[in-house]
Design a protein around this motif. Structure first.
Motif, PDB file in Angstrom:
ATOM      1  N   THR A 422      34.482  25.049  41.282  1.00 25.45           N
ATOM      2  CA  THR A 422      35.912  25.333  41.232  1.00 25.45           C
ATOM      3  C   THR A 422      36.611  24.274  40.391  1.00 25.45           C
ATOM      4  O   THR A 422      36.330  23.078  40.523  1.00 25.45           O
ATOM      5  N   THR A 427      40.458  28.309  39.057  1.00 24.71           N
ATOM      6  CA  THR A 427      39.431  29.258  38.645  1.00 24.71           C
ATOM      7  C   THR A 427      38.077  28.799  39.156  1.00 24.71           C
ATOM      8  O   THR A 427      37.742  27.609  39.076  1.00 24.71           O
ATOM      9  N   ALA A 428      37.292  29.721  39.702  1.00 21.71           N
ATOM     10  CA  ALA A 428      35.902  29.442  40.034  1.00 21.71           C
ATOM     11  C   ALA A 428      35.032  29.980  38.910  1.00 21.71           C
ATOM     12  O   ALA A 428      35.344  31.026  38.320  1.00 21.71           O
ATOM     13  N   LYS A 443      39.005  34.575  38.990  1.00 21.17           N
ATOM     14  CA  LYS A 443      40.391  34.139  39.065  1.00 21.17           C
ATOM     15  C   LYS A 443      41.213  35.193  39.789  1.00 21.17           C
ATOM     16  O   LYS A 443      41.194  36.369  39.422  1.00 21.17           O
ATOM     17  N   LEU A 444      41.930  34.762  40.825  1.00 19.94           N
ATOM     18  CA  LEU A 444      42.784  35.669  41.576  1.00 19.94           C
ATOM     19  C   LEU A 444      44.046  35.981  40.791  1.00 19.94           C
ATOM     20  O   LEU A 444      44.542  35.125  40.048  1.00 19.94           O
ATOM     21  N   ILE A 450      42.272  29.666  43.291  1.00 22.53           N
ATOM     22  CA  ILE A 450      41.081  29.437  44.111  1.00 22.53           C
ATOM     23  C   ILE A 450      40.909  27.941  44.306  1.00 22.53           C
ATOM     24  O   ILE A 450      41.023  27.153  43.368  1.00 22.53           O
ATOM     25  N   SER A 454      33.037  27.533  47.112  1.00 18.75           N
ATOM     26  CA  SER A 454      32.725  28.949  47.243  1.00 18.75           C
ATOM     27  C   SER A 454      31.389  29.094  47.970  1.00 18.75           C
ATOM     28  O   SER A 454      30.532  28.215  47.890  1.00 18.75           O
ATOM     29  N   THR A 476      35.377  33.233  47.975  1.00 19.57           N
ATOM     30  CA  THR A 476      36.220  32.106  47.579  1.00 19.57           C
ATOM     31  C   THR A 476      37.431  32.016  48.498  1.00 19.57           C
ATOM     32  O   THR A 476      37.829  32.987  49.140  1.00 19.57           O
ATOM     33  N   SER A 478      41.539  29.918  49.048  1.00 15.83           N
ATOM     34  CA  SER A 478      42.728  29.519  48.291  1.00 15.83           C
ATOM     35  C   SER A 478      43.673  28.781  49.211  1.00 15.83           C
ATOM     36  O   SER A 478      43.446  28.685  50.428  1.00 15.83           O
ATOM     37  N   ALA A 483      41.484  35.007  50.736  1.00 19.84           N
ATOM     38  CA  ALA A 483      40.087  34.836  50.364  1.00 19.84           C
ATOM     39  C   ALA A 483      39.647  36.081  49.613  1.00 19.84           C
ATOM     40  O   ALA A 483      40.302  37.126  49.675  1.00 19.84           O
ATOM     41  N   GLN A 493      36.158  41.239  41.145  1.00 24.96           N
ATOM     42  CA  GLN A 493      36.574  41.030  42.523  1.00 24.96           C
ATOM     43  C   GLN A 493      36.242  42.274  43.338  1.00 24.96           C
ATOM     44  O   GLN A 493      36.721  43.366  43.049  1.00 24.96           O
TER      45      GLN A 493
END
Length: 630
Positions: A422, A427-428, A443-444, A450, A454, A476, A478, A483, A493
């Motif tokens: 992360t 971003t992961a 990325k959410l 995030i 993870s 992941t 946040s 999550a 996702q």
């Protein structure tokens, strides 16, 4: 004398009454028989009784008197009929007005219910993206208020988005650790209230509570067998048996200024601790007795001469221990002798001027041949500095660095081929571990960065073929209560797990991969359905069966999935806890929409009449599920 005898024989009362009724009759007759002269009420009754007693009387009832009485009775009867007709008409009018009032009231109630249902449905859709649990509850309340199209639409949309199975909540103090037991039957939580708790997954209740600290718990974990709980605070380590009455092993040492990390070996024999205790801050202990075995120290002129420990991790075979340190090194130790097998100079010598990074993590690969390290500064020391988190992979045999990547908080995939870390940008990233090849970025959307480590889903072992397939999915967390589950290879996702409050961290997947655990700052740990993460084959034919009992007999109902728009409401097998809450209403809607395909009654036993139905793309795994409505 004759007159006297006749007078004695004469009925004077009869004569008097005869005269009275005769006068009234003649008055009526002289008045052109006007109805106003007619008798009524008690007077009419007296006249009729007088006439009925006229037999043998002298003088007798005249024709005029008899006509007068008969006409009076006819008039009274007509008046009575008119009165009854009027009363009946008034009653009909009153009933009509009452019915109209009820209709208007029902219409008003219906309009109010429609308005309430619509408002709740709208609120449900507004909450869908951020809190699916609340969205589903609002949708259910909307349908309970009135089953409008908007309410049914809210239910259709909120059901697939909701994945919450269980919530474990002791109090509102934030949790700092949570995880499944090795067999997935229990959950461990530990928080800032100074307690670790073991919960039953099936019952959702606390089984054991362990006091771990007078201040706050720093960390907690199950051992590899799930028989003990290791927990630590800044000044001590405790090893508690999960069952039985044996006393815990408590380790406290003068060198503990502040413990940073603790762990137990896979074979359960050793405990390792790391802390900021000056020289020799990493220590090996006997797990059975708490006796100190080895104080780990490195004599290297390149270093500061002090090991300020940050992390400890055993190798899979328990023969080696990896430690990270504030002096920028990671060291591999022989657990039998307490000697250093290899030291990796991961970062340059620390300097207050440059703010050189610590080694925050050092963990072995699943096969024990490589070492994963991350460098950076703790959040409280990284304010106003330019030190970035970085990840490195090292070859244990030769000591060479195999890969270097940006980002921290890194974890190995179950097979050791990949790792995920992360970055500070929220971003992961998934990398090929040995080459630093970037596989995907996670990325959410919106303002949901995030954060934290993870967690990888476990590989799946097919019991029949003994083939182990790599699932390659990660969960992941946040700082915004959201999550997520991702396909690590494609970066897609798969699911959004929304409903926590504050920071949320994934605690791990269940051994079968079908659920994932998260914990958060609201003091709760939650188990979520992972949907299609684990590719479990579904047997044919697909069957959705609902069973229950009524009275002394049984009722078995089989539901099939058809193209009807309400069919997704029947495909809710991934929500067993939620199903018990909503199932009667859902099944009622399914039956109303034509999805009820079969129903059979038996006596004393539940009917089992499976009906074949095609896979439903909107169900969690494309199959029907057996529903238990008992």
């Amino acid at each position: 004398m004759t007159r006297l005898i006749e007078a004695i024989k004469t009925d004077l009362d009869w004569v008097r009454e005869h005269t009275e009724w005769g006068l009234k009759a003649r008055e009526w007759d002289r008045g052109d028989r006007d109805p106003s002269f007619l008798l009524s009420g008690r007077e009419l009754e007296f006249a009729e009784r007088w006439r009925s007693a006229a037999a043998g009387k002298d003088p007798g009832v005249s024709r005029l008197q008899s006509a007068y009485i008969d006409t009076s009775r006819q008039a009274a009867t007509r008046r009575l009929r008119r009165t009854r007709g009027f009363v009946s008409g008034a009653l009909v009018v009153a009933i009509a007005l009452a019915v109209l009032a009820l209709v208007q009231r029902h219409q008003a109630v219906s309009e109010k219910q429609s308005a309430t249902s619509g408002e709740l449905a709208a609120q449900s859709l507004l909450q869908l993206g951020t809190d699916p649990q609340l969205s589903l509850l609002l949708a259910d309340q909307s349908a309970r208020a009135k089953e409008t199209p908007a309410a049914l639409d809210a239910l259709r949309r909120s059901l697939p988005a909701n994945h919450l199975l269980k919530t474990f909540h002791a109090n509102d103090r934030p949790l700092i650790a949570a995880g499944f037991s090795p067999d997935g039957s229990q959950v461990l939580t530990a928080g800032l209230d100074g307690y670790a708790r073991v919960w039953s997954v099936a019952a959702g209740e606390v089984q054991r509570t362990f006091p771990t600290s007078n201040y706050y718990t720093q960390g907690a974990m199950f051992d590899a067998n799930g028989t003990h709980v290791l927990a630590w605070d800044p000044a001590a380590v405790h090893l508690w048996p999960v069952s039985g009455t044996a006393r815990p092993v408590t380790i406290a040492d003068d060198s503990f200024i502040k413990l940073q990390d603790a762990t137990i070996s896979a074979d359960g024999r050793l405990i390792a601790t790391a802390g900021t205790g000056g020289s020799g801050a990493e220590i090996l202990w006997d797990a059975a007795t708490g006796r100190k075995l080895h104080t780990l120290a490195v004599d290297d002129p390149r270093l500061l001469g002090a090991n300020l420990g940050t992390s400890v991790a055993f190798s899979p075979d328990s023969r080696l221990l990896a430690t990270g340190s504030e002096d920028g090194t990671a060291t591999i130790w022989n657990t039998a002798t307490g000697t250093a097998a290899r030291t990796f100079l991961v970062a340059a010598r620390p300097s207050a001027a440059t703010g050189t990074a610590y080694v925050l993590e050092a963990t072995f690969s699943p096969d024990g041949t490589r070492l994963l390290t991350t460098t950076g500064l703790p959040p409280e020391q990284n304010l106003g500095t330019s030190v970035a988190d970085e990840t490195q992979v090292w070859d244990l045999a030769g000591g060479a660095q195999l890969a270097h990547m940006n980002g921290g908080e890194a974890t190995w995939s179950p097979g050791g081929r990949y790792l995920v870390n992360t970055s500070s940008d929220g971003t992961a990233r998934v990398w090929v571990a040995d080459t630093a090849y970037l596989v995907s970025q996670l990325k959410l959307p919106g303002t949901f960065p995030i954060t934290g480590q993870s967690i990888w889903a476990p590989d799946v072992l097919d019991a029949a073929t003994h083939h182990r397939s790599q699932v390659s999915h990660v969960a992941t967390g946040s700082q915004n209560g959201v999550a997520a589950i991702w396909n690590a290879i494609s970066g897609t996702q798969v699911e959004t797990l929304a409903g926590d409050f504050g920071g949320v961290t994934p605690g791990g997947f269940a051994p079968d991969g079908n659920s994932v655990l998260t914990y958060s700052g609201d003091g709760a740990a939650r188990i979520w359905d992972t949907g299609a993460v684990v590719p479990t084959p579904a047997p044919e034919p697909h069957v959705l069966r609902a069973t229950g009992t009524t009275g002394s007999g049984g009722l078995g109902s089989t539901f099939g999935l058809d193209p009807d728009p309400l069919s997704p409401l029947c495909a809710v097998g991934s929500y067993p806890v939620l199903l018990r809450f909503l199932c009667p209403r859902i099944l009622q809607m399914c039956a109303r929409s034509g999805s009820l395909l079969g129903c059979a009654r038996t006596t004393g036993a539940v009917a089992q009449t499976p009906i074949r139905c095609p896979p439903n793309p909107l169900s969690r795994r494309g199959k029907c599920i057996t529903l238990d409505l008992s």
